[in-house]
Design a protein around this motif. Structure first.
Motif, PDB file in Angstrom:
ATOM      1  N   ALA A 107       0.827  -1.297  -0.020  1.00 33.25           N
ATOM      2  CA  ALA A 107      -0.050  -0.027   0.114  1.00 33.25           C
ATOM      3  C   ALA A 107       0.890   1.338  -0.078  1.00 33.25           C
ATOM      4  CB  ALA A 107      -0.989  -0.186   1.155  1.00 33.25           C
ATOM      5  N   LEU A 108       2.223   1.132   0.758  1.00 35.81           N
ATOM      6  CA  LEU A 108       2.883   2.324   0.663  1.00 35.81           C
ATOM      7  C   LEU A 108       3.375   2.783  -0.570  1.00 35.81           C
ATOM      8  CD1 LEU A 108       4.972   2.125   4.155  1.00 35.81           C
ATOM      9  CD2 LEU A 108       3.649   3.929   3.550  1.00 35.81           C
ATOM     10  N   ILE A 109       3.829   1.660  -1.152  1.00 33.15           N
ATOM     11  CA  ILE A 109       4.290   1.798  -2.685  1.00 33.15           C
ATOM     12  C   ILE A 109       3.364   2.343  -3.678  1.00 33.15           C
ATOM     13  CG2 ILE A 109       5.274   0.328  -4.614  1.00 33.15           C
ATOM     14  CD1 ILE A 109       6.622  -1.520  -2.661  1.00 33.15           C
ATOM     15  N   GLN A 110       2.115   2.067  -3.601  1.00 28.87           N
ATOM     16  CA  GLN A 110       1.154   2.676  -4.156  1.00 28.87           C
ATOM     17  C   GLN A 110       0.853   4.179  -3.965  1.00 28.87           C
ATOM     18  OE1 GLN A 110      -2.363   0.317  -5.148  1.00 28.87           O
ATOM     19  NE2 GLN A 110      -1.317  -1.633  -4.982  1.00 28.87           N
ATOM     20  N   LEU A 111       1.050   4.516  -2.625  1.00 28.28           N
ATOM     21  CA  LEU A 111       0.867   5.727  -2.260  1.00 28.28           C
ATOM     22  C   LEU A 111       2.224   6.578  -2.739  1.00 28.28           C
ATOM     23  CD1 LEU A 111      -0.744   7.545  -0.623  1.00 28.28           C
ATOM     24  CD2 LEU A 111       0.442   6.858   1.469  1.00 28.28           C
ATOM     25  N   LEU A 112       3.268   5.875  -2.963  1.00 24.84           N
ATOM     26  CA  LEU A 112       4.590   6.590  -3.163  1.00 24.84           C
ATOM     27  C   LEU A 112       4.113   6.776  -4.721  1.00 24.84           C
ATOM     28  CD1 LEU A 112       7.446   7.510  -2.734  1.00 24.84           C
ATOM     29  CD2 LEU A 112       7.999   4.885  -3.335  1.00 24.84           C
ATOM     30  N   ASP A 113       3.701   5.927  -5.469  1.00 23.01           N
ATOM     31  CA  ASP A 113       3.453   6.420  -6.863  1.00 23.01           C
ATOM     32  C   ASP A 113       2.467   7.499  -7.068  1.00 23.01           C
ATOM     33  OD1 ASP A 113       4.962   4.237  -8.020  1.00 23.01           O
ATOM     34  OD2 ASP A 113       3.224   3.004  -7.975  1.00 23.01           O
ATOM     35  N   TYR A 114       1.408   7.509  -6.290  1.00 27.78           N
ATOM     36  CA  TYR A 114       0.549   8.623  -6.540  1.00 27.78           C
ATOM     37  C   TYR A 114       1.356  10.017  -6.008  1.00 27.78           C
ATOM     38  CZ  TYR A 114      -3.214  11.566  -5.030  1.00 27.78           C
ATOM     39  OH  TYR A 114      -4.124  12.808  -4.977  1.00 27.78           O
ATOM     40  N   GLU A 115       2.052   9.732  -4.742  1.00 26.04           N
ATOM     41  CA  GLU A 115       2.360  11.126  -4.280  1.00 26.04           C
ATOM     42  C   GLU A 115       3.635  11.402  -5.028  1.00 26.04           C
ATOM     43  OE1 GLU A 115       1.576  13.151  -2.162  1.00 26.04           O
ATOM     44  OE2 GLU A 115      -0.100  11.998  -1.126  1.00 26.04           O
ATOM     45  N   PHE A 116       4.424  10.643  -5.810  1.00 23.88           N
ATOM     46  CA  PHE A 116       5.290  11.196  -6.815  1.00 23.88           C
ATOM     47  C   PHE A 116       4.887  11.871  -7.859  1.00 23.88           C
ATOM     48  CE2 PHE A 116       8.099  10.539 -10.298  1.00 23.88           C
ATOM     49  CZ  PHE A 116       9.366  11.239 -10.081  1.00 23.88           C
ATOM     50  N   ALA A 117       3.596  11.312  -8.422  1.00 24.56           N
ATOM     51  CA  ALA A 117       2.811  11.862  -9.569  1.00 24.56           C
ATOM     52  C   ALA A 117       2.597  13.315  -9.362  1.00 24.56           C
ATOM     53  CB  ALA A 117       1.842  11.145  -9.882  1.00 24.56           C
ATOM     54  N   LYS A 118       2.171  13.543  -8.143  1.00 25.38           N
ATOM     55  CA  LYS A 118       1.841  14.787  -7.864  1.00 25.38           C
ATOM     56  C   LYS A 118       3.140  15.832  -7.493  1.00 25.38           C
ATOM     57  CE  LYS A 118      -0.571  14.695  -3.873  1.00 25.38           C
ATOM     58  NZ  LYS A 118      -1.156  15.109  -2.526  1.00 25.38           N
ATOM     59  N   ALA A 119       4.161  15.143  -6.970  1.00 27.21           N
ATOM     60  CA  ALA A 119       5.536  15.993  -6.801  1.00 27.21           C
ATOM     61  C   ALA A 119       5.986  16.456  -8.450  1.00 27.21           C
ATOM     62  CB  ALA A 119       6.439  15.218  -5.886  1.00 27.21           C
ATOM     63  N   ARG A 120       5.766  15.387  -9.194  1.00 27.92           N
ATOM     64  CA  ARG A 120       6.277  15.679 -10.463  1.00 27.92           C
ATOM     65  C   ARG A 120       5.809  16.738 -11.106  1.00 27.92           C
ATOM     66  NH1 ARG A 120       7.878  10.665 -14.147  1.00 27.92           N
ATOM     67  NH2 ARG A 120       5.684   9.928 -13.738  1.00 27.92           N
ATOM     68  N   GLN A 121       4.522  16.704 -11.009  1.00 31.45           N
ATOM     69  CA  GLN A 121       3.524  17.952 -11.478  1.00 31.45           C
ATOM     70  C   GLN A 121       4.153  19.244 -10.869  1.00 31.45           C
ATOM     71  OE1 GLN A 121      -0.521  16.929 -10.871  1.00 31.45           O
ATOM     72  NE2 GLN A 121      -0.760  16.400 -13.092  1.00 31.45           N
ATOM     73  N   ALA A 122       4.392  19.140  -9.639  1.00 33.69           N
ATOM     74  CA  ALA A 122       4.726  20.479  -8.984  1.00 33.69           C
ATOM     75  C   ALA A 122       6.263  20.942  -9.369  1.00 33.69           C
ATOM     76  CB  ALA A 122       4.644  20.198  -7.318  1.00 33.69           C
ATOM     77  N   LEU A 123       6.876  19.783  -9.522  1.00 30.92           N
ATOM     78  CA  LEU A 123       8.378  20.242  -9.796  1.00 30.92           C
ATOM     79  C   LEU A 123       8.439  20.840 -11.334  1.00 30.92           C
ATOM     80  CD1 LEU A 123      10.241  17.239  -8.371  1.00 30.92           C
ATOM     81  CD2 LEU A 123      10.783  19.422  -7.749  1.00 30.92           C
ATOM     82  N   ALA A 124       7.386  20.154 -12.129  1.00 32.05           N
ATOM     83  CA  ALA A 124       7.689  20.567 -13.637  1.00 32.05           C
ATOM     84  C   ALA A 124       6.951  22.033 -13.606  1.00 32.05           C
ATOM     85  CB  ALA A 124       6.766  19.637 -14.342  1.00 32.05           C
ATOM     86  N   ALA A 125       6.153  22.309 -12.725  1.00 30.68           N
ATOM     87  CA  ALA A 125       5.522  23.529 -12.939  1.00 30.68           C
ATOM     88  C   ALA A 125       6.475  24.687 -12.388  1.00 30.68           C
ATOM     89  CB  ALA A 125       4.252  23.719 -11.726  1.00 30.68           C
TER      90      ALA A 125
END
Lengths: 149, 220
Positions: free
Chosen positions: A119-137
């Protein structure tokens, strides 16, 4: 399993209760941490912060992939090593939620399924996707800013 | 002064490199312990090493142990910079051979002064090593004069390493930093110089018209 499914899981996970709203701060990226690197900018016109974002976005997906693979093959030492690496670079750049999840993965007792590693790994995927968007912005904002100068 | 960074995380490595360059160090970066180990064995290797602990191929602790076993001159000053916290971990790191231990996330100013301490210690060690070398070299000269010297019982010449008989003055000059000034001791004055002067005076009184000549002690 979707992020919502992860969140709605009724089971107890001990110290690793998977409720991001409670366990993990809501912001994907602490821009103040990134801004603190401003003072290290060189005079040659290159943007260190953009360089760091690029390095992170290059490396982090590999670490996440390694975490997933290691989990699948029950290679816990490798999982912890990849989580440790990702935790370091994430906290350095202010990607706090990813860093916190990695810290929990690093500390998790992988032999105990109740630790909720999957479950943590799936959460990691989700949070990383958000972080990637924020970093790209943030990256784009900096590029636009430098174009205006 | 040269500093080597061994860090597998690209972001941390780039930040460290930027900081150290800004502080005026010449920086070499490596991505794992093995590459750092190879770089630190080369001639003119960096004097300060900043090492992560968890690295592929060779971890920071193993690298510390190996560096401490390296024979030869001055070992690098080692700073372990790691996300691994705890007193027992610090003890492990120092026991493995590190000089200092700093945990991530680190304060930049703290890192700066700790690297400065390392650079200062390395400079001090280098200076001491140079002085020891100078002393050993000077001791070498002294030893040559302390050995058994074959000397002629009559003319007092010394047989040198090339088997030539050399007068004492030139031998000592060749084998030490000593220099000679020339004078006459009271005993030689009484036994040699004075009689010569007296005989000269007598000679002059016998031949008053003869022109005086310069005194040549060596021809007597």
């Amino acid at each position: 399993m979707s992020f919502d499914q992860v969140n709605s899981q009724p089971r107890e996970t001990g110290a690793l209760r998977l409720t991001p709203a409670v366990a993990i701060p809501s912001d994907a990226l602490d821009v103040a941490v990134l801004n603190a690197f401003e003072e290290l900018q060189s005079d040659d016109g290159s943007d260190l912060v953009i360089e760091l974002i690029d390095l992170y976005l290059q490396d982090a997906p590999q670490q996440i992939l390694a975490i997933g693979k290691a989990s699948g093959s029950a290679e816990w030492a490798q999982l912890k090593r990849a989580a440790h690496n990702l935790k370091g670079s994430s906290s350095t750049l202010g990607v706090r939620q990813v860093a916190e999840i990695c810290e929990k993965l690093e500390a998790a007792n992988c032999l105990d399924p109740s630790d909720g590693v999957e479950a943590l790994i799936q959460l990691l995927d989700y949070e990383f996707a958000k972080a990637r968007q924020a970093l790209a912005a943030e990256r784009q904002r900096r590029l636009d800013e430098s174009d205006h100068r | 002064m040269r500093v080597i960074i061994a860090e597998d995380d690209a972001v941390s490595r780039r930040i460290l490199e930027t900081l150290l360059c800004k502080w005026g160090y010449e920086v070499t970066t490596t991505q794992d312990g093995e590459a750092a180990w190879n770089a630190l064995q080369e001639p003119g290797a960096p004097s300060v090493a900043i090492l992560d602990i968890m690295m592929p191929r060779m971890d920071g602790l193993e690298l510390c142990r190996r560096l401490r076993q390296l024979p030869g001159s001055i070992p690098p000053y080692i700073i372990l910079l790691t996300a691994i916290h705890g007193v027992s971990e610090v003890v492990k790191g120092i026991e493995a051979g590190a000089d200092d231990y700093l945990t991530k996330p680190y304060d930049r100013e703290e890192l700066r002064v700790r690297v400065q301490v390392g650079a200062r210690i390395v400079a001090l060690q280098t200076k001491l090593a140079e002085q020891v070398q100078q002393l050993e070299s000077a001791l070498g000269h002294v030893n040559q004069l302390q050995g058994i010297l074959p000397i002629c019982s009559y003319c007092k010449k010394i047989r040198n390493d090339s088997n030539f008989w050399q007068n004492v003055e030139s031998y000592v000059t060749d084998h030490s930093h000593a220099e000679f000034s020339h004078g006459i001791c009271p005993m030689c004055y009484e036994t040699t110089v004075k009689p010569q002067l007296e005989s000269l005076l007598i000679a002059r009184s016998v031949e008053p018209t003869q022109q005086s000549k310069p005194i040549d002690f060596q021809s007597e």
